[in-house]
Design a protein around this motif. Structure first.
Motif, PDB file in Angstrom:
ATOM      1  N   LEU A   1      21.807   6.394  -3.746  1.00 45.12           N
ATOM      2  CA  LEU A   1      23.141   7.178  -4.500  1.00 45.12           C
ATOM      3  C   LEU A   1      23.953   5.277  -3.275  1.00 45.12           C
ATOM      4  N   SER A   2      25.384   5.550  -3.831  1.00 43.15           N
ATOM      5  CA  SER A   2      26.012   4.732  -2.986  1.00 43.15           C
ATOM      6  C   SER A   2      26.883   5.476  -1.772  1.00 43.15           C
ATOM      7  N   PRO A   3      26.982   4.139  -0.862  1.00 42.06           N
ATOM      8  CA  PRO A   3      27.190   4.981   1.060  1.00 42.06           C
ATOM      9  C   PRO A   3      28.319   5.404   1.071  1.00 42.06           C
ATOM     10  N   THR A   4      29.120   4.828   0.025  1.00 43.12           N
ATOM     11  CA  THR A   4      30.946   4.813  -0.366  1.00 43.12           C
ATOM     12  C   THR A   4      31.406   6.008  -1.116  1.00 43.12           C
ATOM     13  N   THR A   5      30.135   6.451  -2.306  1.00 41.50           N
ATOM     14  CA  THR A   5      31.015   7.283  -3.271  1.00 41.50           C
ATOM     15  C   THR A   5      29.966   8.750  -2.884  1.00 41.50           C
ATOM     16  N   GLY A   6      28.755   8.388  -3.181  1.00 45.32           N
ATOM     17  CA  GLY A   6      27.155   9.129  -3.263  1.00 45.32           C
ATOM     18  C   GLY A   6      26.800   9.084  -4.918  1.00 45.32           C
ATOM     19  N   MET A   7      27.394   8.683  -5.751  1.00 44.82           N
ATOM     20  CA  MET A   7      27.543   8.221  -7.048  1.00 44.82           C
ATOM     21  C   MET A   7      25.711   7.860  -7.220  1.00 44.82           C
ATOM     22  N   ARG A   8      25.068   8.309  -8.091  1.00 46.05           N
ATOM     23  CA  ARG A   8      23.734   7.734  -8.289  1.00 46.05           C
ATOM     24  C   ARG A   8      23.928   5.753  -8.618  1.00 46.05           C
ATOM     25  N   LEU A   9      23.201   5.742  -7.841  1.00 42.30           N
ATOM     26  CA  LEU A   9      23.193   4.093  -8.486  1.00 42.30           C
ATOM     27  C   LEU A   9      21.907   3.350  -9.344  1.00 42.30           C
ATOM     28  N   GLY A  10      20.835   4.604  -9.508  1.00 34.64           N
ATOM     29  CA  GLY A  10      19.493   4.655 -10.370  1.00 34.64           C
ATOM     30  C   GLY A  10      18.904   5.662  -9.940  1.00 34.64           C
ATOM     31  N   PRO A  11      17.108   5.538  -9.748  1.00 35.18           N
ATOM     32  CA  PRO A  11      16.332   6.210 -10.008  1.00 35.18           C
ATOM     33  C   PRO A  11      16.050   6.267  -7.960  1.00 35.18           C
ATOM     34  N   ASP A  12      15.405   7.078  -7.647  1.00 38.08           N
ATOM     35  CA  ASP A  12      14.805   6.769  -5.979  1.00 38.08           C
ATOM     36  C   ASP A  12      13.626   6.336  -6.320  1.00 38.08           C
ATOM     37  N   PRO A  13      13.917   5.652  -5.311  1.00 40.03           N
ATOM     38  CA  PRO A  13      12.345   4.490  -4.676  1.00 40.03           C
ATOM     39  C   PRO A  13      11.581   5.073  -3.743  1.00 40.03           C
ATOM     40  N   VAL A  14      10.104   5.136  -4.604  1.00 39.25           N
ATOM     41  CA  VAL A  14       9.210   5.139  -2.885  1.00 39.25           C
ATOM     42  C   VAL A  14      10.148   4.804  -1.215  1.00 39.25           C
ATOM     43  N   TRP A  15       9.598   5.653  -0.157  1.00 41.43           N
ATOM     44  CA  TRP A  15      10.475   5.544   1.038  1.00 41.43           C
ATOM     45  C   TRP A  15       8.894   4.895   1.609  1.00 41.43           C
ATOM     46  N   HIS A  16       9.694   3.279   1.865  1.00 36.57           N
ATOM     47  CA  HIS A  16       9.447   2.487   2.896  1.00 36.57           C
ATOM     48  C   HIS A  16      10.376   1.748   4.077  1.00 36.57           C
ATOM     49  N   ALA A  17       9.855   2.306   4.620  1.00 38.36           N
ATOM     50  CA  ALA A  17      10.775   1.602   6.151  1.00 38.36           C
ATOM     51  C   ALA A  17      10.718  -0.058   6.564  1.00 38.36           C
ATOM     52  N   GLY A  18       9.494  -0.721   5.887  1.00 43.37           N
ATOM     53  CA  GLY A  18       8.779  -1.503   6.672  1.00 43.37           C
ATOM     54  C   GLY A  18       7.955  -1.971   7.296  1.00 43.37           C
ATOM     55  N   GLY A  19       6.547  -2.975   7.245  1.00 42.80           N
ATOM     56  CA  GLY A  19       5.802  -2.739   8.095  1.00 42.80           C
ATOM     57  C   GLY A  19       5.099  -1.693   8.018  1.00 42.80           C
ATOM     58  N   THR A  20       4.347  -0.751   9.273  1.00 42.03           N
ATOM     59  CA  THR A  20       4.013  -0.026   8.597  1.00 42.03           C
ATOM     60  C   THR A  20       4.202   1.548   7.755  1.00 42.03           C
ATOM     61  N   LEU A  21       5.900   1.969   8.496  1.00 43.17           N
ATOM     62  CA  LEU A  21       6.630   2.737   7.860  1.00 43.17           C
ATOM     63  C   LEU A  21       6.793   3.092   6.581  1.00 43.17           C
ATOM     64  N   ALA A  22       5.490   3.827   5.947  1.00 44.67           N
ATOM     65  CA  ALA A  22       6.281   4.361   4.728  1.00 44.67           C
ATOM     66  C   ALA A  22       5.022   5.094   4.048  1.00 44.67           C
ATOM     67  N   GLU A  23       5.592   6.322   3.166  1.00 49.09           N
ATOM     68  CA  GLU A  23       5.320   7.445   2.659  1.00 49.09           C
ATOM     69  C   GLU A  23       3.904   7.160   2.597  1.00 49.09           C
ATOM     70  N   GLY A  24       3.178   8.304   3.108  1.00 50.98           N
ATOM     71  CA  GLY A  24       1.646   8.430   2.637  1.00 50.98           C
ATOM     72  C   GLY A  24       1.456   8.649   0.910  1.00 50.98           C
ATOM     73  N   ALA A  25       0.518   8.057   0.678  1.00 54.65           N
ATOM     74  CA  ALA A  25      -0.389   7.891  -0.585  1.00 54.65           C
ATOM     75  C   ALA A  25      -1.442   7.763  -0.958  1.00 54.65           C
ATOM     76  N   GLY A  26      -2.262   8.792  -1.437  1.00 59.76           N
ATOM     77  CA  GLY A  26      -3.852   7.468  -2.022  1.00 59.76           C
ATOM     78  C   GLY A  26      -4.602   8.996  -2.223  1.00 59.76           C
ATOM     79  N   TYR A  27      -5.871   9.384  -1.470  1.00 58.64           N
ATOM     80  CA  TYR A  27      -7.106   9.855  -2.349  1.00 58.64           C
ATOM     81  C   TYR A  27      -7.301  10.399  -1.289  1.00 58.64           C
ATOM     82  N   SER A  28      -7.918  11.636  -0.967  1.00 60.17           N
ATOM     83  CA  SER A  28      -8.670  11.980  -0.085  1.00 60.17           C
ATOM     84  C   SER A  28     -10.301  12.258  -0.081  1.00 60.17           C
ATOM     85  N   SER A  29     -10.528  11.773   0.904  1.00 57.46           N
ATOM     86  CA  SER A  29     -12.428  11.560   0.847  1.00 57.46           C
ATOM     87  C   SER A  29     -13.093  12.547   1.476  1.00 57.46           C
ATOM     88  N   VAL A  30     -12.050  13.795   1.515  1.00 59.38           N
ATOM     89  CA  VAL A  30     -13.024  15.000   1.551  1.00 59.38           C
ATOM     90  C   VAL A  30     -12.453  16.190   0.212  1.00 59.38           C
TER      91      VAL A  30
END
Length: 581
Positions: free
Chosen positions: A323-352
């Motif tokens: 969203l726009s930080p000033t108006t709150g209007m949508r700018l496009g689809p939401d991306p996967v959260w990735h804050a840089g380096g190791t910080l990102a959402e967990g996703a993958g396959y269970s081994s159990v």
């Protein structure tokens, strides 16, 4: 994942046996000593931003509301909240959770219809409590004009100890009792923001109530699952949220230690109560229990969080409202959260956990025989500890509209809603990934998964447009007769666990004996062995979660006839019968 927000609960009427577990916060003052703060604002674990309206200065808890206002008044209050957020969006957009979640997930149309969580209860599962949670939430509410929720703390594993358990203290900033005040604040505020008139229960269950556990059991204490079992079996809540990202590889006893949680998850599923678990904040790898901070010590190879991997859990990953930080209007689809380096959402396959049947329709995408996570994503700018309780708030709205619980939701999500996409209120996440990179993001260290059109491993079905998703989920639940077939399947599997004792002989003759083997208990934990209601011995489950015993009726001085055997652990009671002559 120890994040920084708070929660609250409500007076709960229940059977007399619950009295020992429901303690008012005023009776637990000594237990809060390990979690007291130093007078500085609480800060988000991931972003470092001060949490709105919060402080670590202790204060008396304000009185909880005695009842709900009329629906008309609820709509009036929340319409004013929406107007304030819209008018002051540029100034308020830094609050997280905050206006970006309300506008990004299109919550407003539901609030204007009176769909605001009224009459529902959200349970937040925690490893400690926070006595100042009431004031923290009140401070947050004051910023936006939100109503204060009713909050109650329950203690399903018994009263908290006077001091934080040593095993939890060793975890320092990552999993100590002191760290839980931040996690609770984030969890409670996130859920409350979406469903402001829902009641909130905090289930506080610290580690080491039975044994001094390993680091994994002090971060993701099995006592939390005891809370899940308790809340579900007494139907204290309509949805439960758990924030934990302990990787499958961090459990020293391996799969047996992970699958010993199954009885609690099945209890919730059989009761129709959705359990939402965050997928973690360390990208395609996962935090190890020995870490002293989030993502400071991770698995070297891809891993997923143990508690979100079961097919009976809805795994909640992370995306970011675009969203726009000033108006709150949508700018496009939401991306996967990735804050840089190791910080990102967990996703993958269970081994159990193998791929559940409801994921067979996306097998061509996952290309794995194992469970794929997440199922959905929500705002994770403060980590996926924010995402799971945000979705819990959405589940409360769906419960209110459905006039009954809506879980488990995964079969409906995969078989009915997912294929409909945007029509059912699903919003595709097509950009971003959860790869582990160098801090500047230019070099990939461990390759993860990327968002793509339609279902993908990185985001599952994506995120939501609540104004469409909530009625679509309620309708899908109603069409499947409240998920009765799914709940019946969960009950059948739970019943199978409860009757999984194996006896070498079910009739024991004179001077005979029978060898008992019972699986699925917590490895290393005590199991009470009783015959006809009388304790015979306290056994210890081995590294596979099994207990064994040689039953000799003559040594036990049993009279001829039928006898009932019971084995009771923290999360599971198994029973069987035999006869002796």
């Amino acid at each position: 994942m120890r994040s920084p927000l708070l929660r609250r609960t409500i007076p709960v009427t229940a059977a007399a046996l619950m009295a020992a577990f429901l303690l008012p916060s005023s009776q637990a003052g000594a237990a809060g000593a390990a979690g007291s703060g130093g007078g500085h604002p609480l800060r988000a674990r991931i972003t470092g931003a001060a949490l709105p309206g919060t402080s670590t200065t202790p204060a008396a808890a304000p009185a909880a509301p005695s009842g709900l206002p009329s629906k008309q008044d609820q709509i009036k209050v929340l319409t004013a909240v929406l107007a304030k957020m819209k008018k002051n969006y540029a100034q308020l957009s830094g609050y997280n959770p905050g206006p970006a979640d309300i506008f990004g997930y299109n919550i407003g149309p539901l609030w204007r219809q009176g769909i605001d969580g009224a009459g529902t209860t959200i349970a937040v599962m925690a490893g400690w409590h926070y006595l100042d949670i009431y004031r923290q939430v009140a401070g947050f509410d004051k910023v936006f004009g939100l109503p204060n929720p009713q909050i109650q703390t329950i203690y399903p594993a018994g009263p908290l100890p006077a001091k934080c358990p040593r095993g939890m203290l060793r975890l320092q900033s990552y999993g100590s009792c002191n760290a839980w005040k931040n996690e609770l604040t984030l969890d409670v505020i996130a859920a409350h923001l979406i469903a402001p008139y829902a009641k909130i229960i905090i289930s506080a269950t610290p580690a080491d109530t039975e044994i001094t556990g390993d680091p994994a059991e002090n971060v993701a204490m099995p006592e939390i699952m005891k809370g899940v079992e308790f809340v579900a079996s007494h139907h204290l809540a309509d949805v439960m949220s758990i924030s934990d990202d302990s990787g499958e590889t961090t459990y020293p006893a391996g799969p047996a230690q992970i699958t010993s949680q199954n009885a609690a998850e099945l209890t919730a599923a059989a009761a129709g109560v959705p359990v939402l678990v965050a997928t973690g904040d360390c990208g395609v790898v996962q935090n190890l229990a020995v870490a002293n901070g989030q993502c400071q010590h991770t698995s070297p190879t891809p891993d997923t969080a143990a508690w979100d991997d079961s097919g009976w859990i809805t795994a909640v990953g992370g995306s970011v409202p675009n969203l726009s930080p000033t108006t709150g209007m949508r700018l496009g689809p939401d991306p996967v959260w990735h804050a840089g380096g190791t910080l990102a959402e967990g996703a993958g396959y269970s081994s159990v956990f193998p791929r559940p049947a409801y994921q067979n329709g996306v097998a061509a995408v996952t290309r794995s025989p194992m469970r794929s996570v997440p199922d959905l994503t929500m705002d994770a700018q403060s980590g996926t500890s924010e995402a799971a309780p945000l979705l819990a708030g959405v589940m409360a709205l769906a419960t209110q509209l459905n006039k009954d619980d809506v879980g488990p939701i995964n079969p409906a999500l995969y078989q009915a809603l997912g294929p409909q996409g945007a029509q059912a209120g699903l919003a595709d996440v097509v950009n971003g990934n959860n790869s582990v990179t160098t801090p500047n993001g230019k070099t990939v260290i461990v390759r993860g998964f990327s968002g793509a059109k339609g279902f993908d491993v990185a985001s599952g079905w994506g995120t939501i447009n609540a104004a469409k998703f909530v009625p679509s989920l309620a309708a899908a639940t109603a069409a499947s007769h409240d998920e009765q077939a799914v709940r019946a399947q969960a009950l059948a599997e739970l019943t199978g666990l409860q009757h999984s004792i194996r006896l070498s002989a079910t009739h024991i003759g004179p001077r005979g004996s029978s060898y008992l083997l019972a699986p699925s208990f917590l490895p290393g934990h005590p199991v009470n062995f009783a015959i006809d209601g009388h304790t015979v011995a306290t056994l210890t489950a081995n590294s596979l979660g099994d207990v064994t015993y040689m039953i000799d009726p003559s040594l036990l001085k049993l009279s001829p006839g039928q006898h009932n055997v019971s084995l009771t652990g923290m999360l599971l009671t198994e029973t069987a019968t035999f006869t002796s002559s």
